[in-house]
Write a protein that holds these residues in place. Structure first.
Motif, PDB file in Angstrom:
ATOM      1  N   UNK A 220       1.046  -1.410   0.400  1.00 13.78           N
ATOM      2  CA  UNK A 220      -0.028  -0.164   0.217  1.00 13.78           C
ATOM      3  C   UNK A 220       0.671   1.164  -0.046  1.00 13.78           C
ATOM      4  N   UNK A 221       0.214   2.263  -0.121  1.00 11.88           N
ATOM      5  CA  UNK A 221       1.252   3.440  -0.217  1.00 11.88           C
ATOM      6  C   UNK A 221       0.751   4.352   1.387  1.00 11.88           C
ATOM      7  N   UNK A 222       1.619   4.063   1.290  1.00  8.69           N
ATOM      8  CA  UNK A 222       2.368   5.118   2.859  1.00  8.69           C
ATOM      9  C   UNK A 222       1.798   6.719   3.250  1.00  8.69           C
ATOM     10  N   UNK A 223       1.572   7.194   2.189  1.00  6.84           N
ATOM     11  CA  UNK A 223       2.246   8.618   2.767  1.00  6.84           C
ATOM     12  C   UNK A 223       2.393   9.222   1.050  1.00  6.84           C
ATOM     13  N   UNK A 224       2.079  10.486   0.438  1.00  2.00           N
ATOM     14  CA  UNK A 224       2.265  10.887  -0.696  1.00  2.00           C
ATOM     15  C   UNK A 224       2.125  12.380  -0.524  1.00  2.00           C
ATOM     16  N   UNK A 225       3.174  13.095  -1.311  1.00  3.02           N
ATOM     17  CA  UNK A 225       3.390  14.735  -1.029  1.00  3.02           C
ATOM     18  C   UNK A 225       3.434  14.641  -2.964  1.00  3.02           C
ATOM     19  N   UNK A 226       2.893  16.374  -3.133  1.00  3.38           N
ATOM     20  CA  UNK A 226       3.441  17.066  -3.982  1.00  3.38           C
ATOM     21  C   UNK A 226       4.563  18.124  -3.722  1.00  3.38           C
ATOM     22  N   UNK A 227       4.953  18.148  -4.669  1.00  2.00           N
ATOM     23  CA  UNK A 227       6.274  18.601  -4.902  1.00  2.00           C
ATOM     24  C   UNK A 227       6.612  19.732  -5.682  1.00  2.00           C
ATOM     25  N   UNK A 228       7.235  21.336  -5.902  1.00  4.49           N
ATOM     26  CA  UNK A 228       6.480  22.042  -6.632  1.00  4.49           C
ATOM     27  C   UNK A 228       7.567  21.860  -8.534  1.00  4.49           C
ATOM     28  N   UNK A 229       8.510  21.481  -8.251  1.00  4.86           N
ATOM     29  CA  UNK A 229       9.449  20.378  -9.323  1.00  4.86           C
ATOM     30  C   UNK A 229       9.147  19.383  -8.994  1.00  4.86           C
ATOM     31  N   UNK A 230       9.101  18.450 -10.559  1.00  3.42           N
ATOM     32  CA  UNK A 230       8.875  17.153 -10.862  1.00  3.42           C
ATOM     33  C   UNK A 230      10.429  16.171 -10.068  1.00  3.42           C
ATOM     34  N   UNK A 231      10.249  15.554  -9.761  1.00  5.62           N
ATOM     35  CA  UNK A 231      11.564  14.200  -9.132  1.00  5.62           C
ATOM     36  C   UNK A 231      12.249  13.546  -9.896  1.00  5.62           C
ATOM     37  N   UNK A 232      13.481  13.099 -10.868  1.00  2.00           N
ATOM     38  CA  UNK A 232      14.510  12.522 -10.767  1.00  2.00           C
ATOM     39  C   UNK A 232      15.312  11.023 -10.336  1.00  2.00           C
ATOM     40  N   UNK A 233      15.412  11.463  -9.618  1.00  2.00           N
ATOM     41  CA  UNK A 233      15.994  10.596  -8.211  1.00  2.00           C
ATOM     42  C   UNK A 233      15.791  10.741  -7.072  1.00  2.00           C
ATOM     43  N   UNK A 234      16.272   9.264  -6.428  1.00  4.02           N
ATOM     44  CA  UNK A 234      16.447   9.832  -4.903  1.00  4.02           C
ATOM     45  C   UNK A 234      17.264   8.695  -4.233  1.00  4.02           C
ATOM     46  N   UNK A 235      17.748   8.457  -2.537  1.00  7.37           N
ATOM     47  CA  UNK A 235      18.338   7.726  -2.075  1.00  7.37           C
ATOM     48  C   UNK A 235      17.923   8.240  -1.380  1.00  7.37           C
ATOM     49  N   UNK A 236      17.740   6.984   0.250  1.00  9.03           N
ATOM     50  CA  UNK A 236      18.056   7.372   1.564  1.00  9.03           C
ATOM     51  C   UNK A 236      19.113   7.289   2.175  1.00  9.03           C
ATOM     52  N   UNK A 237      18.876   7.462   2.997  1.00 10.67           N
ATOM     53  CA  UNK A 237      20.478   8.061   4.015  1.00 10.67           C
ATOM     54  C   UNK A 237      20.572   6.699   4.919  1.00 10.67           C
ATOM     55  N   UNK A 238      21.917   6.339   4.359  1.00 10.43           N
ATOM     56  CA  UNK A 238      21.745   5.045   6.073  1.00 10.43           C
ATOM     57  C   UNK A 238      20.956   5.304   6.961  1.00 10.43           C
TER      58      UNK A 238
ATOM     59  N   UNK B 124      15.815  18.196  -2.116  1.00 11.10           N
ATOM     60  CA  UNK B 124      15.580  18.280  -1.190  1.00 11.10           C
ATOM     61  C   UNK B 124      15.547  17.319   0.155  1.00 11.10           C
ATOM     62  N   UNK B 125      15.796  17.154   1.469  1.00 12.08           N
ATOM     63  CA  UNK B 125      16.014  16.190   2.088  1.00 12.08           C
ATOM     64  C   UNK B 125      14.538  15.925   3.208  1.00 12.08           C
TER      65      UNK B 125
ATOM     66  N   UNK C 116       7.192  13.918   7.155  1.00 10.18           N
ATOM     67  CA  UNK C 116       7.374  14.209   5.587  1.00 10.18           C
ATOM     68  C   UNK C 116       7.992  15.751   5.031  1.00 10.18           C
ATOM     69  N   UNK C 117       8.221  15.834   6.105  1.00 13.98           N
ATOM     70  CA  UNK C 117       8.604  17.940   6.048  1.00 13.98           C
ATOM     71  C   UNK C 117       9.647  17.688   5.546  1.00 13.98           C
ATOM     72  N   UNK C 118      10.535  19.048   4.616  1.00 12.69           N
ATOM     73  CA  UNK C 118      11.377  19.081   4.269  1.00 12.69           C
ATOM     74  C   UNK C 118      12.094  19.759   5.383  1.00 12.69           C
ATOM     75  N   UNK C 119      13.452  18.703   5.407  1.00  9.42           N
ATOM     76  CA  UNK C 119      14.940  19.209   6.797  1.00  9.42           C
ATOM     77  C   UNK C 119      16.143  20.009   6.311  1.00  9.42           C
ATOM     78  N   UNK C 120      16.508  20.101   5.286  1.00 10.19           N
ATOM     79  CA  UNK C 120      17.531  20.813   4.494  1.00 10.19           C
ATOM     80  C   UNK C 120      16.630  20.685   2.913  1.00 10.19           C
ATOM     81  N   UNK C 121      17.619  21.563   2.394  1.00 11.06           N
ATOM     82  CA  UNK C 121      17.382  21.614   0.760  1.00 11.06           C
ATOM     83  C   UNK C 121      18.312  22.260   0.311  1.00 11.06           C
ATOM     84  N   UNK C 122      18.530  22.163  -1.204  1.00 13.72           N
ATOM     85  CA  UNK C 122      19.924  22.770  -1.623  1.00 13.72           C
ATOM     86  C   UNK C 122      19.690  23.060  -2.926  1.00 13.72           C
TER      87      UNK C 122
END
Length: 833
Positions: free
Chosen positions: A566-584, A599-600, A606-612
């Motif tokens: 199942x889908x746990x959660x889903x959020x929308x961003x201002x731009x579309x995402x192309x790649x992702x990786x979980x922090x160890x 964004x992190x 589900x909040x943005x804790x860092x962005x660059x």
């Protein structure tokens, strides 16, 4: 509501303008040709540089060698003739010279799920220079030393030089040098075998509601039947289990249920094979209890694909009507038991959305679509057509759907939001004369919805359900079309696409944003199936939990649970995402966006804790180091940005930048000690970086041949040479992923296939297990943290497939490579120079 949903109110994707499709295809071809010209220019410039350096080098070598050994001039001429003037013309001594190449990947903006872009792509590749040609050779210096030694020592024999041994792989004329690890004593004797592990389809995430209609039914078994990509899903809504019908070879386009509520007919698009040859679409009739195919209908008859199908009712489903996707939208009727065609006729050049038999008379068939509703009569194998007359009523742009009332009238839903009641009208002899015939005219117009009426469903007792587009309403009507109840589905799910009746109260609703809802008028609706609604690229699995994250062009970031499906959660961003990786650490995940911003996200809040932001071009890869102390960000501006990570992935500080690639970054991996990076780029480069030394480029790639990598996602490298098929170009493989056990590597290709290879597979033509299911280019693959499952992601088909790993061998990759190097095999595929 967003603009994409509004557009669905006026036009169906099934009837999208042919002009726009042709324009998109031509734009794709033009871009591909421009890319090919740029690469050819770069290859030519590179060849000219090599020749110039070669011409400058030979006189110097001659002078030095003649001074030492007068007989060396003859030897050097022999070297020049064999290595510099031969057909290969490739000097491994100058592999370090790189040329800039505009290898920007051909965007798939012209790719529909019928895949004309794949056909164009394969034709382009046939014209490309010989790809994936592999040769194995010592360097020019070693060759010269060898021949000089032979000349200086009469009677001595040539030896094999294992030090500096390299494999050359050519993609679009570009040489790619890969060095053989030191633990391989004899490359020629490596034996490639299929992996002992296999994949089994476990779960399908998603539903195709955005551009299809009438594709959701409820079976007496308690299962909802629907489709996405090439898979038809039978989902038990109470037990939450899935079964899959997988006979189709390309995207399923339509579905209908037999009057016995057991048999199902489904049609697919044509598509193309890996060589660009069109495949033949067909319709399968199959048993929903056993998933056994009962009949194949129309193989070789339909063009482009099958758009609509319907069983007859008056005779308990003896016949099947089919509308294909040809320009004339051929209407045909088939004998279901024999699989033979009884009649066929051109219906219209306009888009056709639906076909069905009159439930009380199988000789009467109705079709509807763009600006038309046709009433067909079949007699003695011949069709007679009568067009519905709109008369004083405004002619809608689209007739979206229709049903039959208990009185025999035809009710249509249109793009104006009206339900029109059609009936037979006696021949107007007074006006038209004795030759006049009876016609079908509008008897009544009922205002139903704001925007299109996408679906109509008749209930027992004569009641009617209608589903709206712009207003997202479901309305229940009495038999005389008086509104009784209504409800509105949440905006985030889009418009109502189709409705299936579970019982007198409960309904299943398919929506235009690829969701299936379950509920009632009084209690509302909740989603039981959800998915992305646009092309997907970003995929990452959690380092310790059974969850994974996806992102794509719909600007959605979704977190899924592989155990609960199942889908746990889903959020929308201002731009579309192309790649992702979980922090160890597992508490945050980084997402790379299309604008150079990343964004992190905190997994719990589900909040943005860092962005660059790094550059202004799209990001293609995000990768944490094994201990989580660094984050590497690969960009389309040719740079890899390195950040130091603290506070469990919540604080990021720029550490450095890797500068040296000539094209955009496609893939990268960290070494197990977290000090080095291996990266691939769009011009098929493999570079190595010393991060601890300040992001320094390692120019001597030979020194990295024995380095161990924490992950292996780079599509170019010695350990994955065998995943490239003969005749491939550099864009045929979109992604690969090595399992954590290092036993297998999964490959996502451009031809809707997933391959499972033994790891390592350093020889060409390595055998593999191949798996179907996707209906578009497979953009990404990733193993779960314990290798129990593999996730694969389709591009345009918006489908996520979850595969269960079956079987498994023993021993790690190092043991297998060492044992393989001492095993005798048949003649080697690589030519030694």
């Amino acid at each position: 509501m967003d603009s994409s949903t509004n557009s669905l109110d006026d036009v169906s994707a099934d009837g999208s303008a042919d002009f726009q499709d042709r324009t998109s295809v031509m734009e794709g071809r033009l871009q591909a040709q421009e890319e090919e010209i740029t690469l050819l220019k770069s290859s030519l410039a590179d060849a000219l540089r090599r020749i110039r350096i070669h011409d400058q080098l030979i006189p110097l070598l001659k002078q030095q060698l003649i001074a030492v050994n007068p007989g060396a001039a003859r030897v050097l001429n022999q070297v020049c003739c064999s290595d510099g003037c031969s057909g290969s013309g490739k000097l491994s001594a100058f592999d370090g010279i790189r040329h800039p190449a505009s290898a920007t990947r051909v965007r798939r903006n012209s790719e529909k799920l019928g895949n004309p872009d794949r056909q164009r792509k394969r034709l382009d590749k046939k014209a490309a220079s010989s790809a994936n040609l592999l040769t194995r050779s010592p360097s020019l210096e070693n060759r010269a030393k060898e021949l000089i030694s032979s000349a200086g020592s009469p009677g001595s024999r040539r030896g094999t030089y294992s030090q500096g041994q390299s494999i050359k792989m050519f993609i679009r004329g570009r040489p790619i040098t890969m060095y053989v690890p030191s633990n391989i004593q004899n490359y020629e004797d490596l034996k490639m075998e299929p992996p002992s592990d296999k994949l089994e389809l476990d779960w399908v995430y998603g539903y195709r509601g955005r551009d299809c209609r009438a594709n959701l039914y409820f079976l007496p078994t308690g299962e909802a039947v629907y489709f996405i990509a090439c898979v038809i899903v039978l989902y038990h809504i109470n037990k939450r289990t899935q079964r899959h019908y997988r006979k189709h070879t390309d995207c399923v386009r339509c579905l209908t249920l037999h009057p016995d509520k057991v048999r199902v007919a489904s049609g697919q698009t044509a598509g193309v094979d890996k060589d660009g040859k069109p495949l033949q679409p067909c319709v399968y009739i199959w048993d929903s209890n056993t998933l056994v195919t009962l009949q194949q209908i129309g193989l070789g008859t339909f063009q482009r694909g099958v758009g609509s199908v319907a069983f007859s009712f008056a005779d308990s489903g003896l016949f099947l009507s089919v509308i294909d996707d040809s320009n004339e939208h051929m209407l045909s009727v088939w004998d279901c038991s024999k699989g033979t065609k009884l009649a066929e006729i051109k219906s219209t050049n306009e888009a056709v959305f639906a076909v069905d038999f009159n439930p009380s008379d199988s000789s009467i068939i109705i079709t509807c679509g763009k600006s038309h509703v046709y009433f067909w009569t079949l007699s003695a194998g011949q069709f007679t057509k009568k067009q519905g007359i709109f008369g004083k009523y405004k002619k809608p742009k689209f007739i979206q759907c229709f049903v039959f009332s208990l009185t025999g009238d035809v009710l249509t839903g249109d793009s104006e939001g009206n339900i029109l009641t059609w009936g037979k009208s006696a021949a107007d002899v007074k006006t038209l004369g004795k030759g006049a015939k009876e016609t079908y005219q509008i008897m009544r117009q009922t205002r139903a919805h704001e925007g299109s009426v996408f679906t109509l469903v008749t209930l027992q007792g004569g009641a009617l359900l209608s589903g709206g587009g712009k207003d997202r309403k479901i309305i229940r009507w009495s038999a005389d079309l008086a509104p009784e109840r209504e409800c509105e589905i949440p905006e985030k799910f889009g418009a109502v696409r189709t409705i299936a009746d579970v019982d007198d109260e409960e309904l299943l609703v398919g929506t235009t944003r690829n969701a299936i809802l379950r509920g009632t008028f009084s209690d509302g609706f909740v989603a039981i199936v959800q998915g992305h609604v646009d092309e997907m690229w970003g995929l990452s699995t959690h380092p310790s939990q059974n969850i994974f994250l996806t992102c794509g062009h719909d600007r959605q970031v979704c977190l899924w649970n592989t155990e609960e499906h199942k889908l746990d959660w889903c959020i929308s961003l201002e731009e579309y995402g192309l790649c992702a990786d979980f922090c160890p650490s597992g508490s945050v995940v980084s997402v790379g966006l299309s604008t150079g911003r990343w964004v992190v996200l905190d997994l719990l809040t589900k909040e943005v804790v860092s962005e660059s932001t790094d550059g202004n071009e799209q990001l293609s890869v995000m990768r944490y180091s094994p201990d989580g102390s660094f984050l590497a960000v690969g960009s389309h501006d040719n740079f890899i940005y390195i950040y130091s990570v603290t506070e469990s992935g919540r604080r990021y500080t720029r550490f450095g930048k890797c500068n040296g690639h000539s094209s955009f970054i496609t893939h990268l991996d960290w070494s197990t000690d977290g000090k080095y990076i291996m990266s691939n780029s769009g011009d098929y480069e493999i570079l190595y970086w010393d991060i601890a030394a300040g992001c320094k480029l390692l120019r001597n790639r030979f020194e990295s041949r024995d380095r161990e990598w924490a992950s292996y996602t780079c599509v170019l490298g010695f350990h994955v040479i065998g995943v490239w098929l003969e005749g491939s170009d550099g864009t045929d493989i979109n992604a690969l992923c090595r399992s954590h056990s290092e036993r297998v590597v999964a490959v996502a290709d451009d031809f809707c296939k997933i391959h499972l290879f033994q790891y390592p597979c350093p020889k060409p033509k390595a055998p593999s297990h191949r798996y179907d299911g996707h209906g578009s280019h497979v953009t990404n693959v990733c193993f779960t943290h314990n290798d129990s499952h593999l996730l694969s992601m389709g591009g345009k088909d918006t489908c996520i497939l979850q595969w269960k790993m079956i079987g498994g061998g023993v021993g790690d990759s190092g043991e297998r490579m060492a044992s393989a190097s001492s095993t005798s095999t048949s003649s080697p595929e690589l030519a030694s120079s």
